[in-house]
Design an enzyme around this catalytic site. Sequence first.
Site, PDB file in Angstrom:
ATOM      1  N   LYS A 142     101.528 -31.888 -22.396  1.00 21.48           N
ATOM      2  CA  LYS A 142     100.261 -31.104 -22.919  1.00 21.48           C
ATOM      3  C   LYS A 142      99.695 -29.650 -23.504  1.00 21.48           C
ATOM      4  O   LYS A 142      98.381 -29.998 -24.066  1.00 21.48           O
ATOM      5  CB  LYS A 142      99.011 -31.110 -20.901  1.00 21.48           C
ATOM      6  CG  LYS A 142      99.294 -32.321 -20.830  1.00 21.48           C
ATOM      7  CD  LYS A 142      98.937 -32.799 -19.200  1.00 21.48           C
ATOM      8  CE  LYS A 142      99.019 -34.066 -18.874  1.00 21.48           C
ATOM      9  NZ  LYS A 142      99.909 -34.333 -18.051  1.00 21.48           N
TER      10      LYS A 142
HETATM   11  C1  LIG Z   1     100.350 -36.187 -18.428  1.00 17.60           C
HETATM   12  C2  LIG Z   1     101.966 -35.334 -18.455  1.00 17.60           C
HETATM   13  C3  LIG Z   1     102.283 -37.164 -17.940  1.00 17.60           C
HETATM   14  C4  LIG Z   1     101.512 -38.473 -18.353  1.00 17.60           C
HETATM   15  O1  LIG Z   1     100.395 -38.423 -19.978  1.00 17.60           O
HETATM   16  P1  LIG Z   1      99.089 -39.300 -20.174  1.00 17.60           P
HETATM   17  O2  LIG Z   1      98.731 -38.638 -21.552  1.00 17.60           O
HETATM   18  O3  LIG Z   1      97.638 -39.393 -18.775  1.00 17.60           O
HETATM   19  O4  LIG Z   1      99.099 -41.200 -19.829  1.00 17.60           O
HETATM   20  C5  LIG Z   1     103.139 -37.697 -18.468  1.00 17.60           C
HETATM   21  N1  LIG Z   1     104.549 -36.571 -18.194  1.00 17.60           N
HETATM   22  C6  LIG Z   1     103.956 -35.438 -18.063  1.00 17.60           C
HETATM   23  C7  LIG Z   1     105.490 -34.587 -18.127  1.00 17.60           C
HETATM   24  C8  LIG Z   1     103.340 -35.178 -18.127  1.00 17.60           C
HETATM   25  O5  LIG Z   1     102.512 -33.753 -17.160  1.00 17.60           O
END
Ligand SMILES: *Cc1c(COP(=O)(O)O)cnc(C)c1O
Length: 481
Positions: A123
């Site tokens: 993220k």
């Molecule tokens: C947010 C997150 C996801 C999921 O991602 P999306 O964009 O919501 O599909 C998967 N793995 C981790 C470690 C995350 O922080």
Amino acid sequence: MRYLSTRGHPDRKRFCEILLEGLAPDGGLYLPETYPQISPAQLGNLRQVFKTQGYAALAYEVLSLYIDDIPSSDLRALCQKTYTEAVFGTPEIVPIKPIQTKAAMGAQVYLEALSNGPTLAFKDMAMQLLGNLFEYELTRRNEELNILGATSGDTGSAAEYAMRGKKGVRVFMTSPEGRMSPFQQAQMFSLLDANIHNIAIQGVFDDCQDIVKAVSNDLEFKRKYKIGTVNSINWARLLAQVVYYFAGYFQATQDNTQKVSFSVPSGNFGNVCAGHVARMMGLPIAHLVVATNENDVLDEFFKTGVYRVRGTADTHETSSPSMDISKASNFERFVFDLLQRDAARVKNLFHDQLNQTGQFNLGQDPLFAKAKSQFGFLSGKSTHADRLKTIQEVFATNQIMIDTHTADGLKVAVPLAQDHVPMLVLETALPIKFAATLVEALGREPNRPAKFEGIEALPKRVTLMPKSVDAVKAFIVQHCD
Ligand SMILES: *Cc1c(COP(=O)(O)O)cnc(C)c1O
């Protein structure tokens, strides 16, 4: 470039107009009117830019196809400021590494490292850019923004590390008291920046989300105190993620006649939706593999055409918690494209049918088959036992520790890999964030990057509150002057 709503609102907006917004006024999601098409010559040019000038320059080239209301020199500077070795740990920013698996002979599997940013989850890739874009745009408008959010871990910390010290922005982040891992709590609560406010709510994650919704639904309060969000439906976040699909492709291939596939650990469908956008632009992607955990809303859809939102009671708490979703908030974007951009139909499905019955079924629609045949989507599901086994196997054969979400991506990817098509599994977090499950799998603590040594012992700044909308509002008011 103009942006439209998936539910047919007549307004067309520019990038900076939707940058600070969440949903479109009709409840839809924003998408570009058309996807810019990358010709073979342009793709060759982008490969060259990436190889010779690096990730930040590539990011500028991709973003500039979608953003025409920030002067080029400013946009370039924002990209250069965001994607640095100092922030992301390596000069490549998103290096790939081959791993040995039992995939089809001739299919090389790679991990694409997206988790070496400040909070050790992918993220950061988008949120760090968002922080710089927000500061730029708010300064230009001479405005302020108070970001209110709810987090169970990854989103909140990524937002806080992106917004700390930024002019014009305050963050009010609610989290359920005592529910995050000790590492995640330490990451967030040790931030002492004056514009970052952690609020631990005496309740569960849903209570936090309900408070955020209640505050945002008070339109007068929202306007007066300039309340905004940074959740994954934000178009700028999605756009920033498109770039690493290009960077992964260029690293795994020699020339542009080759194809690759991506496997994406998925929750709210933001990450894999960025892959869909890259593919729509013409990036040679064979398959986009949607990997889910026990919360298999998306796997069920791609297998059957049924999209069935889960209730709180049948949403599982798993060892890949950032994928624990009851519905996938970005999914409407893909359905809009799948249904040939029929906004009236999308509105009927997501507004009327989901509200009335909690599900819809496209299984009988001839367009559904195109999810795979035309859009390249495949899917699969992974469980706690699969996760442990995958973590063990990767460690035994490669001496590499992977986190629980990445393990889901890998588990689902291996049987779907095709001969001679590189399969890139997106590494969405580092194992230290989910240490308890790593200990369960390997009997030892995961490696901890040096800069996180001893963070659990740092002083913490967090305000404990009952689950009360009024208490959170009063806290915001008190910290807004
Ligand atoms: C947010 C997150 C996801 C999921 O991602 P999306 O964009 O919501 O599909 C998967 N793995 C981790 C470690 C995350 O922080």
